[in-house]
Write an enzyme that holds these catalytic residues in place. Structure first.
Site, PDB file in Angstrom:
ATOM      1  N   HIS A  21       0.633  -1.045  -0.316  1.00 48.92           N
ATOM      2  CA  HIS A  21      -0.142  -0.281   0.312  1.00 48.92           C
ATOM      3  C   HIS A  21       0.889   1.759   0.177  1.00 48.92           C
ATOM      4  O   HIS A  21       1.501   1.746  -0.880  1.00 48.92           O
ATOM      5  CB  HIS A  21      -1.042  -0.275   1.706  1.00 48.92           C
ATOM      6  N   HIS A  33      -1.951  -2.482  -9.764  1.00 46.28           N
ATOM      7  CA  HIS A  33      -2.252  -2.082  -8.843  1.00 46.28           C
ATOM      8  C   HIS A  33      -4.154  -3.041  -8.624  1.00 46.28           C
ATOM      9  O   HIS A  33      -4.073  -3.252 -10.023  1.00 46.28           O
ATOM     10  CB  HIS A  33      -3.351  -0.498  -9.162  1.00 46.28           C
ATOM     11  N   ASP A  88       2.304   5.865  -6.734  1.00 48.55           N
ATOM     12  CA  ASP A  88       4.109   5.367  -6.312  1.00 48.55           C
ATOM     13  C   ASP A  88       5.328   5.964  -6.233  1.00 48.55           C
ATOM     14  O   ASP A  88       6.204   6.425  -6.401  1.00 48.55           O
ATOM     15  CB  ASP A  88       4.018   4.369  -4.883  1.00 48.55           C
TER      16      ASP A  88
HETATM   17  N1  COA Z   1       5.629  -6.242 -10.228  1.00 51.22           N
HETATM   18  C1  COA Z   1       5.727  -7.378 -10.837  1.00 51.22           C
HETATM   19  N2  COA Z   1       4.941  -8.467 -11.016  1.00 51.22           N
HETATM   20  C2  COA Z   1       3.382  -7.820 -10.106  1.00 51.22           C
HETATM   21  C3  COA Z   1       3.299  -6.628  -9.575  1.00 51.22           C
HETATM   22  C4  COA Z   1       4.576  -6.070 -10.104  1.00 51.22           C
HETATM   23  N3  COA Z   1       4.700  -5.085  -8.500  1.00 51.22           N
HETATM   24  N4  COA Z   1       1.840  -6.434  -9.666  1.00 51.22           N
HETATM   25  C5  COA Z   1       1.337  -6.980 -10.264  1.00 51.22           C
HETATM   26  N5  COA Z   1       2.251  -8.006 -10.731  1.00 51.22           N
HETATM   27  C6  COA Z   1       1.807  -9.629 -11.277  1.00 51.22           C
HETATM   28  C7  COA Z   1       1.373 -10.283 -10.261  1.00 51.22           C
HETATM   29  O1  COA Z   1       2.890 -11.175 -10.604  1.00 51.22           O
HETATM   30  C8  COA Z   1       0.862 -12.031 -10.976  1.00 51.22           C
HETATM   31  O2  COA Z   1       1.174 -12.280 -11.516  1.00 51.22           O
HETATM   32  P1  COA Z   1       0.661 -14.005 -11.736  1.00 51.22           P
HETATM   33  O3  COA Z   1      -0.583 -14.191 -12.159  1.00 51.22           O
HETATM   34  O4  COA Z   1       2.541 -14.152 -12.575  1.00 51.22           O
HETATM   35  O5  COA Z   1       0.969 -14.212 -10.537  1.00 51.22           O
HETATM   36  C9  COA Z   1      -0.302 -10.615 -11.811  1.00 51.22           C
HETATM   37  O6  COA Z   1       0.617  -9.769 -11.878  1.00 51.22           O
HETATM   38  C10 COA Z   1      -1.412  -9.904 -10.786  1.00 51.22           C
HETATM   39  O7  COA Z   1      -1.123  -9.814  -9.591  1.00 51.22           O
HETATM   40  P2  COA Z   1      -1.985  -9.743  -8.335  1.00 51.22           P
HETATM   41  O8  COA Z   1      -0.421  -9.352  -7.162  1.00 51.22           O
HETATM   42  O9  COA Z   1      -2.608 -10.687  -7.777  1.00 51.22           O
HETATM   43  O10 COA Z   1      -3.049  -8.158  -8.346  1.00 51.22           O
HETATM   44  P3  COA Z   1      -3.840  -7.861  -7.226  1.00 51.22           P
HETATM   45  O11 COA Z   1      -4.642  -6.925  -8.080  1.00 51.22           O
HETATM   46  O12 COA Z   1      -3.100  -8.597  -5.969  1.00 51.22           O
HETATM   47  O13 COA Z   1      -2.349  -6.460  -6.428  1.00 51.22           O
HETATM   48  C11 COA Z   1      -1.171  -5.123  -6.047  1.00 51.22           C
HETATM   49  C12 COA Z   1      -2.183  -5.510  -7.036  1.00 51.22           C
HETATM   50  C13 COA Z   1      -0.706  -3.312  -5.580  1.00 51.22           C
HETATM   51  C14 COA Z   1      -0.759  -5.942  -4.433  1.00 51.22           C
HETATM   52  C15 COA Z   1       0.196  -5.081  -6.990  1.00 51.22           C
HETATM   53  O14 COA Z   1       0.443  -5.211  -8.576  1.00 51.22           O
HETATM   54  C16 COA Z   1       0.904  -5.404  -6.481  1.00 51.22           C
HETATM   55  O15 COA Z   1       2.328  -5.907  -5.255  1.00 51.22           O
HETATM   56  N6  COA Z   1       2.082  -4.187  -6.539  1.00 51.22           N
HETATM   57  C17 COA Z   1       3.572  -3.158  -6.032  1.00 51.22           C
HETATM   58  C18 COA Z   1       3.143  -2.492  -4.354  1.00 51.22           C
HETATM   59  C19 COA Z   1       2.221  -1.336  -5.105  1.00 51.22           C
HETATM   60  O16 COA Z   1       3.370  -0.650  -6.029  1.00 51.22           O
HETATM   61  N7  COA Z   1       2.094  -1.355  -4.174  1.00 51.22           N
HETATM   62  C20 COA Z   1       1.062   0.200  -4.293  1.00 51.22           C
HETATM   63  C21 COA Z   1      -0.678   0.226  -5.130  1.00 51.22           C
HETATM   64  S1  COA Z   1      -0.881   1.599  -5.121  1.00 51.22           S
END
Ligand code: COA
Length: 381
Positions: free
Chosen positions: A222, A270, A321
């Protein structure tokens, strides 16, 4: 209970109504009380946006003047907060400082247990005014610098930077900071806002809800992502004498390696936006101005290199971010202070949601599907 009944991470679950903001992932748009956030970021002060989020309307001239007088009169660091912060080790995370400060402010607020609409708005305005001094004091004590008193002739953003750095920031820097505050202010039912609403739904007090929200914001999935972005830049290596192209090539190679290792790279992706974060273009424009102002083209190289490599490999777009982290770095903030700045901005959205939740409350208490061992019995002695 079938697997379809379980919504892990509450993904896709609509938990309640809100009139505060509307996130539209299809059109990549974000509205605060109906206004596109880009329009607000283009020229409205953060104080006006806070008022809008709380009350539903932009302030009239008289309301704006009244709020400015209140805000400027409540900026000084509370000595009890200062004493509490001084008890915390210099190497604790600044989010722990922010969380503790809000807790102390709540314990000392005469309106703490008054949850009437008027008292809630007063507490929201007070927290808005009080929190920048917490960030500024913590940043300065970590650098062994004395406290800088607030100045009532400066607006919120100017004064935030003044109290932190002890000098007046250039207008371009103030404006980029203001834009970041407006963009970070509110984003519907994200994890920290939902946390604040859960706590409020138990009829707990506003400061408890904000304290809990800060705990949720600390996590790297987050709010903590803005500082994690800077750690990525640091890991790649920021070389001020490098050209934009050289920096981009190193960043691309770093990203390809990270993705080959299946790493999650902070600042990308996201839960709601799958085709790009509505706030990124505006924040990226602010970052570009900072890169120009401080003449740091290599930062743009790192930024572009990571973004392009991620796009080519996985088509995952940056979130807010991603441009915010390097922007705060260029302004001179230490990396660990980035998420506390996010607190200062999001206090507005959190408190607006706390007031909305309280006005039409229903205890938030979901169900769980049990998957532990079957019923069993203790041996009778
Ligand atoms: N880096 C690498 N791969 C990523 C990624 C990232 N930042 N964000 C998503 N992915 C990939 C996941 O590994 C997954 O791949 P897979 O299907 O091969 O396993 C796919 O994209 C879906 O991701 P998922 O984590 O299930 O999406 P989500 O909707 O649950 O998660 C976040 C959203 C924000 C938690 C996720 O994108 C993330 O962890 N981002 C980094 C943290 C961040 O920047 N947070 C600030 C948010 S405003």
């Amino acid at each position: 209970m079938s697997e379809e009944d379980v919504h892990k991470g509450l993904a896709g679950v609509v938990a309640d109504y809100t009139a505060i903001s509307k996130v539209n992932p299809e059109s990549n748009s974000l509205l605060y009380r109906g206004y596109p956030v880009q329009e607000l970021a283009a020229g409205r002060s953060f104080e006006e946006v806070a008022w809008l989020l709380w009350t539903g309307e932009l302030p009239t001239a008289a309301e704006q003047a009244g709020f400015a007088a209140f805000e400027r009169g409540n900026r000084a660091l509370d000595p009890r907060v200062r004493a509490a912060i001084d008890l915390l080790p210099l190497d604790c995370h600044p989010m722990d400082v922010g969380r503790t400060a809000v807790s102390v402010l709540g314990a000392n607020d005469p309106l703490a247990e008054d949850s009437s609409a008027g008292a809630e708005l007063t507490k929201a305005k007070s927290l808005f005014a009080q929190f920048p001094a917490v960030v500024a004091y913590d940043q300065r004590r970590r650098r062994s610098l004395d406290v800088v008193e607030p100045r009532a002739d400066l607006d919120y953003s100017q004064n935030f930077l003044w109290m932190t750095f002890g000098e007046e920031a250039a207008p371009e820097v103030v404006d980029a900071f203001r834009v970041s505050m407006v963009l970070y202010a509110e984003h519907s039912f994200n994890a920290s806002t939902f946390t604040a609403r859960v706590v409020t739904s138990t009829l707990s007090d506003l400061h408890s809800a904000v304290t809990a929200a800060i705990g949720a914001l600390k996590g790297p999935l987050h709010g903590g992502a803005n500082e994690a972005v800077m750690h990525t830049f640091d890991e790649i290596g920021i070389r001020a004498d490098e050209s934009r192209g050289e920096a981009a090539a190193r960043a691309k190679a770093w990203m390809e390696d990270a993705l080959a290792q299946r790493k999650k790279v902070m600042g990308f992706g996201h839960r709601v936006y799958k085709h790009g974060d509505s706030r990124v273009p505006t924040m990226k424009a602010a970052l570009d101005k900072m890169i120009g102002h401080f003449d740091r083209p290599e930062m743009l190289g790192l930024y572009d290199g990571l973004e392009q490599a991620m796009d080519e490999a996985k088509a995952i777009k940056p979130n807010l971010d991603y441009p915010a982290g390097p922007t705060y770095h260029l302004m001179g903030f230490d990396t660990e202070m980035f998420t506390p700045i996010f607190i200062a901005a999001r206090i507005t959205g959190w408190t607006a949601h706390i007031m909305e939740q309280r006005a039409a409350n229903s205890l938030i208490r979901p169900l769980s599907a049990y998957n532990g061992v079957d019923e069993r019995h203790v041996d009778q002695l």
